[in-house]
Design a protein around this motif. Structure first.
Motif, short mmCIF file in Angstrom:
data_model
loop_
_atom_site.label_atom_id
_atom_site.label_comp_id
_atom_site.label_asym_id
_atom_site.label_seq_id
_atom_site.Cartn_x
_atom_site.Cartn_y
_atom_site.Cartn_z
N ILE A 49 3.61 -3.61 1.42
CA ILE A 49 4.27 -4.33 2.52
C ILE A 49 5.72 -3.87 2.68
O ILE A 49 6.22 -3.70 3.79
CB ILE A 49 4.19 -5.85 2.30
CG1 ILE A 49 2.74 -6.32 2.45
CG2 ILE A 49 5.09 -6.60 3.27
CD1 ILE A 49 2.52 -7.77 2.04
N ASN A 50 6.41 -3.65 1.57
CA ASN A 50 7.84 -3.28 1.59
C ASN A 50 8.07 -1.78 1.41
O ASN A 50 9.14 -1.39 0.94
CB ASN A 50 8.59 -4.05 0.52
CG ASN A 50 8.55 -5.54 0.75
OD1 ASN A 50 8.71 -5.99 1.88
ND2 ASN A 50 8.34 -6.29 -0.31
N ARG A 51 7.14 -0.96 1.81
CA ARG A 51 7.28 0.49 1.60
C ARG A 51 8.37 1.06 2.50
O ARG A 51 8.59 0.59 3.62
CB ARG A 51 5.94 1.18 1.85
CG ARG A 51 5.48 1.10 3.28
CD ARG A 51 4.08 1.65 3.47
NE ARG A 51 3.69 1.59 4.85
CZ ARG A 51 3.20 0.54 5.47
NH1 ARG A 51 3.03 -0.58 4.80
NH2 ARG A 51 2.86 0.59 6.74
N LYS A 52 9.02 2.07 1.98
CA LYS A 52 10.06 2.74 2.75
C LYS A 52 9.69 4.20 2.99
O LYS A 52 10.17 4.82 3.92
CB LYS A 52 11.39 2.64 2.02
CG LYS A 52 11.92 1.22 1.94
CD LYS A 52 13.21 1.15 1.19
CE LYS A 52 13.62 -0.32 1.14
NZ LYS A 52 14.43 -0.65 0.02
N GLU A 53 8.85 4.72 2.11
CA GLU A 53 8.46 6.12 2.22
C GLU A 53 6.94 6.24 2.16
O GLU A 53 6.24 5.33 1.73
CB GLU A 53 9.06 6.93 1.05
CG GLU A 53 10.55 7.03 1.06
CD GLU A 53 11.06 7.86 -0.11
OE1 GLU A 53 10.28 8.67 -0.64
OE2 GLU A 53 12.23 7.70 -0.47
N TYR A 54 6.48 7.38 2.56
CA TYR A 54 5.04 7.68 2.54
C TYR A 54 4.49 7.68 1.11
O TYR A 54 3.38 7.25 0.86
CB TYR A 54 4.81 9.03 3.22
CG TYR A 54 3.37 9.42 3.32
CD1 TYR A 54 2.49 8.73 4.16
CD2 TYR A 54 2.86 10.48 2.58
CE1 TYR A 54 1.16 9.09 4.26
CE2 TYR A 54 1.55 10.85 2.67
CZ TYR A 54 0.69 10.15 3.51
OH TYR A 54 -0.62 10.51 3.60
N LYS A 55 5.34 8.16 0.17
CA LYS A 55 4.95 8.19 -1.25
C LYS A 55 4.64 6.80 -1.79
O LYS A 55 3.68 6.61 -2.53
CB LYS A 55 6.09 8.80 -2.08
CG LYS A 55 5.79 10.13 -2.69
CD LYS A 55 6.82 10.47 -3.73
CE LYS A 55 7.85 11.39 -3.16
NZ LYS A 55 8.82 11.85 -4.15
N GLU A 56 5.46 5.85 -1.46
CA GLU A 56 5.27 4.47 -1.94
C GLU A 56 3.97 3.88 -1.39
O GLU A 56 3.31 3.11 -2.07
CB GLU A 56 6.45 3.60 -1.52
CG GLU A 56 7.73 3.94 -2.23
CD GLU A 56 8.91 3.15 -1.69
OE1 GLU A 56 8.78 2.49 -0.65
OE2 GLU A 56 9.97 3.21 -2.34
N GLU A 57 3.61 4.25 -0.18
CA GLU A 57 2.37 3.77 0.42
C GLU A 57 1.16 4.31 -0.36
O GLU A 57 0.24 3.55 -0.69
CB GLU A 57 2.29 4.21 1.87
CG GLU A 57 1.05 3.72 2.59
CD GLU A 57 1.06 4.13 4.06
OE1 GLU A 57 -0.04 4.13 4.63
OE2 GLU A 57 2.12 4.44 4.61
#
Length: 175
Positions: A49-57
């Protein structure tokens, strides 16, 4: 005469007595593992929900899938935990594989060698054992997972040793 002791330990007083011993899964450990899997699932959802980058997703999706599978396995084990996982008696050792929903019965006379580690007991069978027919590699042991049982590891190893040595034992024992 058999006296039941704390922690599911059994005292065997008579050399000829081999009581049927049923060993269940430890529901406390299973509950803790289920709770931990649930926490990691919630963390993965929060990261997604709080992702900032594609990697975190991608990382959050991998964590979510991984721990959801574990959660489902733990829930399945919880539902099947009413049955004993290991049963010892004078004829054989029976092992109930929770995830495969399958019972394995191993006669004491079919066992060649028993080796234990912190979390597993490895049972090697003699060449003439009927259980070897279903195995691809006859040198592979039957593996009993013992870390989630409701009995202390040392007590279980003692009981298996006692039953193995006193029921037509001819093999090696390395515990």
């Amino acid at each position: 005469m058999n006296e039941e002791l704390t922690n599911n330990e059994i005292l065997i007083n008579n050399e000829n007595s081999f009581p049927k011993i049923e060993i269940y899964i430890n529901k406390r450990k299973l509950s803790m593992l289920t709770f931990m899997a649930l926490i990691f699932i919630l963390i993965a959802i929060f990261l997604f929900i709080n992702r900032k980058e594609y990697k975190e997703e991608i990382i959050s999706i991998i964590i979510l899938i991984f721990f959801t599978i574990y959660l489902l396995i733990f829930i399945l084990q919880w539902l099947k935990s009413q049955r004993p996982v290991i049963i010892l008696d004078d004829k054989c050792i029976k092992y109930y594989m929770l995830l495969k929903n399958k019972n394995i019965s191993i006669k004491w006379t079919d066992i060649k060698e028993i080796i234990s580690s912190k979390t597993f007991i490895y049972i090697y069978l003699k060449e003439e054992s009927r259980l070897l027919e279903n195995k691809k590699n006859n040198e592979e042991p039957i593996v009993l997972y013992i870390s989630e049982l409701k009995m202390k590891r040392d007590t279980l190893i003692y009981l298996i040793t006692y039953y193995f040595e006193n029921n037509n034992y001819e093999g090696d024992l390395k515990l």
